[in-house]
Design an enzyme around this catalytic site. Structure first.
Site, PDB file in Angstrom:
ATOM      1  N   PHE A 292       0.914  -1.043   0.160  1.00 36.95           N
ATOM      2  CA  PHE A 292       0.036   0.004   0.063  1.00 36.95           C
ATOM      3  C   PHE A 292       0.828   1.257  -0.171  1.00 36.95           C
ATOM      4  O   PHE A 292       1.838   1.399   0.961  1.00 36.95           O
ATOM      5  CB  PHE A 292      -1.007  -0.189   1.188  1.00 36.95           C
ATOM      6  CG  PHE A 292      -1.997   1.153   1.247  1.00 36.95           C
ATOM      7  CD1 PHE A 292      -3.117   0.878   0.215  1.00 36.95           C
ATOM      8  CD2 PHE A 292      -2.158   2.087   2.088  1.00 36.95           C
ATOM      9  CE1 PHE A 292      -3.968   1.914  -0.071  1.00 36.95           C
ATOM     10  CE2 PHE A 292      -3.040   3.107   1.970  1.00 36.95           C
ATOM     11  CZ  PHE A 292      -3.877   3.104   0.998  1.00 36.95           C
TER      12      PHE A 292
ATOM     13  N   ASP B 272       1.783  -5.955   7.407  1.00 35.30           N
ATOM     14  CA  ASP B 272       0.686  -5.125   7.299  1.00 35.30           C
ATOM     15  C   ASP B 272      -0.732  -5.852   7.018  1.00 35.30           C
ATOM     16  O   ASP B 272      -0.609  -6.696   5.930  1.00 35.30           O
ATOM     17  CB  ASP B 272       0.698  -4.104   6.371  1.00 35.30           C
ATOM     18  CG  ASP B 272      -0.620  -3.086   6.266  1.00 35.30           C
ATOM     19  OD1 ASP B 272      -1.565  -3.214   6.810  1.00 35.30           O
ATOM     20  OD2 ASP B 272      -0.353  -1.919   5.853  1.00 35.30           O
TER      21      ASP B 272
ATOM     22  N   TYR C  31     -11.476  -0.852  10.150  1.00 36.56           N
ATOM     23  CA  TYR C  31     -12.524  -0.268   9.581  1.00 36.56           C
ATOM     24  C   TYR C  31     -12.958  -1.113   8.202  1.00 36.56           C
ATOM     25  O   TYR C  31     -14.155  -0.835   7.779  1.00 36.56           O
ATOM     26  CB  TYR C  31     -12.508   1.079   9.153  1.00 36.56           C
ATOM     27  CG  TYR C  31     -11.210   1.636   8.447  1.00 36.56           C
ATOM     28  CD1 TYR C  31     -10.881   1.421   7.203  1.00 36.56           C
ATOM     29  CD2 TYR C  31     -10.135   2.137   9.150  1.00 36.56           C
ATOM     30  CE1 TYR C  31      -9.941   1.720   6.214  1.00 36.56           C
ATOM     31  CE2 TYR C  31      -9.077   2.546   8.526  1.00 36.56           C
ATOM     32  CZ  TYR C  31      -8.887   2.317   7.337  1.00 36.56           C
ATOM     33  OH  TYR C  31      -7.763   2.759   6.627  1.00 36.56           O
ATOM     34  N   LYS C  32     -12.111  -2.052   8.019  1.00 36.73           N
ATOM     35  CA  LYS C  32     -12.596  -2.757   6.459  1.00 36.73           C
ATOM     36  C   LYS C  32     -13.253  -4.141   7.179  1.00 36.73           C
ATOM     37  O   LYS C  32     -14.366  -4.173   7.552  1.00 36.73           O
ATOM     38  CB  LYS C  32     -10.954  -3.123   6.007  1.00 36.73           C
ATOM     39  CG  LYS C  32     -10.407  -2.014   5.587  1.00 36.73           C
ATOM     40  CD  LYS C  32      -9.154  -2.378   5.009  1.00 36.73           C
ATOM     41  CE  LYS C  32      -8.115  -1.302   4.355  1.00 36.73           C
ATOM     42  NZ  LYS C  32      -8.783  -0.381   3.731  1.00 36.73           N
TER      43      LYS C  32
END
Length: 397
Positions: free
Chosen positions: A113, A184, A209-210
């Site tokens: 990311f 991650d 939040y995913k």
């Protein structure tokens, strides 16, 4: 056996919407609004500042860490929550570099990311000690690990394609070469079985939040392997990471264990929402989640490829090599996704040409997959996407 009809009933899913973007933001669990309201009125409103003790607010970061731990194969007392994922990446990376002071290379890959790479770039500039960020293709990571590497920093599941790294194998090689590993888990936690302990991860970070459905801005988490917990230097030496925060000493002394990775005042309302959201995972077997995810993913891929030949599969064909998302490529991917959203199927787009779909068994079922395939096929067959308003980029894609 996990009852996915029962878990689906725990979510407030808008009528007429097929939601396939839980890999970016999970939907609202039904229990969250009432839990937040009680916290605001009965705790903040009534207890005022005494809520830090009387409502247990001060212990929320560790409590939530212990609730997340089983989902990623971690032992109790090895995870703490708070701050954002970028902050946790910074903490892990800075600590790892201090643990390998004679080495200067951070190894990552082009599928990571970008925010993680930005953190590394910024930290290198701030340290100004000759560190280097070495970025290779995902397939070349293993061959690039040697005894010059200080830190191996990877995202387990590629945010664009869903390609999955072999955490145990790469971590083992990193350790053989004397490097520290940071993983991650933003697209892993709650998506597939993860075992940071058996996999040997030194540090792991992730957002909530995913797939964990904690809501926009939900706090991140950091895991530190038990053997490092009392020696990992906390690069962000914040108030709540102090050994005795309320002694108000002028000099920092790191708290024992994982508590040293706390930084500032915990965001209680966000943490309460996450605490309520995590109830949906009670009694859920991650192996069942994985098996169902593969079933739904395979059905989606087969349906799209049969009905939409213009789209090219961007995710690995082998389900064992991908996480819990499916991505397709098309030069007009952005416009296609906007048309899909406008017609009740919500996924998202990632530059330059990726249509991304999250496969989340807690609330998606076979009918949702069928609806998504049918709607996408209609949009492609009739070129519904070919409108100026669908091609106009919005601030968040």
């Amino acid at each position: 056996m996990t009852d996915f009809a029962a878990t689906r009933a725990l979510f407030d899913l808008p009528e007429g919407i097929t939601y396939m973007d839980g890999n970016s933001l999970g939907p609202l669990p039904r229990s969250v609004p009432d839990r937040l309201a009680r916290t605001v009125t009965d705790e903040w409103g009534t207890m005022l500042i005494t809520g830090w003790n009387d409502a247990g607010w001060v212990h929320m970061p560790r409590k939530l860490g212990d609730r997340i731990a089983p989902l990623i194969g971690a032992a109790p007392g090895t995870i703490v929550t708070g701050d954002t994922l970028s902050v946790k990446v910074y903490q892990a990376l800075a600590s790892a570099l201090m643990m390998r002071p004679k080495r200067k290379v951070i190894l990552s890959d082009s599928g990571n990311f970008p925010s993680d790479l930005y953190i590394a770039q910024g930290l290198i500039k701030a340290l100004d000690q000759g560190h280097e960020l070495r970025v290779v293709a995902p397939a070349d990571v293993s061959g690039a690990i040697d005894d010059t590497i200080a830190v191996l920093m990877l995202t387990e599941v590629d945010y664009r394609t869903g390609r999955r790294h072999d955490m145990p194998a790469l971590t083992t090689k990193a350790h053989e070469c004397g490097a520290i590993s940071i993983w991650d888990l933003a697209h892993s936690a709650g998506a597939l079985p993860v075992d940071v302990a058996s996999g040997g991860a030194d540090f792991a970070v992730g957002c909530t939040y995913k797939y964990l459905n904690g809501g926009p801005g939900a706090p991140a988490f950091i895991y530190v392997a038990p053997e490092h917990a009392d020696i990992a230097p906390p690069a962000l030496s914040g108030w709540f990471g102090h050994e005795a925060p309320f002694a108000f000493d002028l000099d920092f002394r790191a708290a024992p264990g994982i508590e040293r990775m706390r930084v500032g005042t915990p965001p209680i309302l966000q943490m309460v929402a996450l605490d309520a959201a995590l109830d949906a995972w009670d009694g859920v077997d991650m192996n069942d989640v994985r098996a169902r995810s593969i079933e739904l993913s395979e059905a989606f891929i087969a349906g799209v490829e049969a009905r939409c030949p213009e789209l090219t599969l961007a995710s690995p064909r082998d389900p064992s090599e991908r996480g819990s998302q499916v991505s397709f490529r098309h030069p007009e991917g952005y416009a296609i996704m906007q048309a899909l959203i406008d017609n009740g199927v919500i996924g998202d787009f990632r530059a330059p040409d990726i249509l991304r779909f999250g496969i989340t068994p807690l609330y998606l079922n076979d009918k949702d997959i069928e609806t998504a395939v049918m709607t996408l096929a209609l949009i492609m067959e009739d070129a519904i996407w070919d409108r100026d308003d669908y091609k106009r980029k919005r601030d968040v894609t």
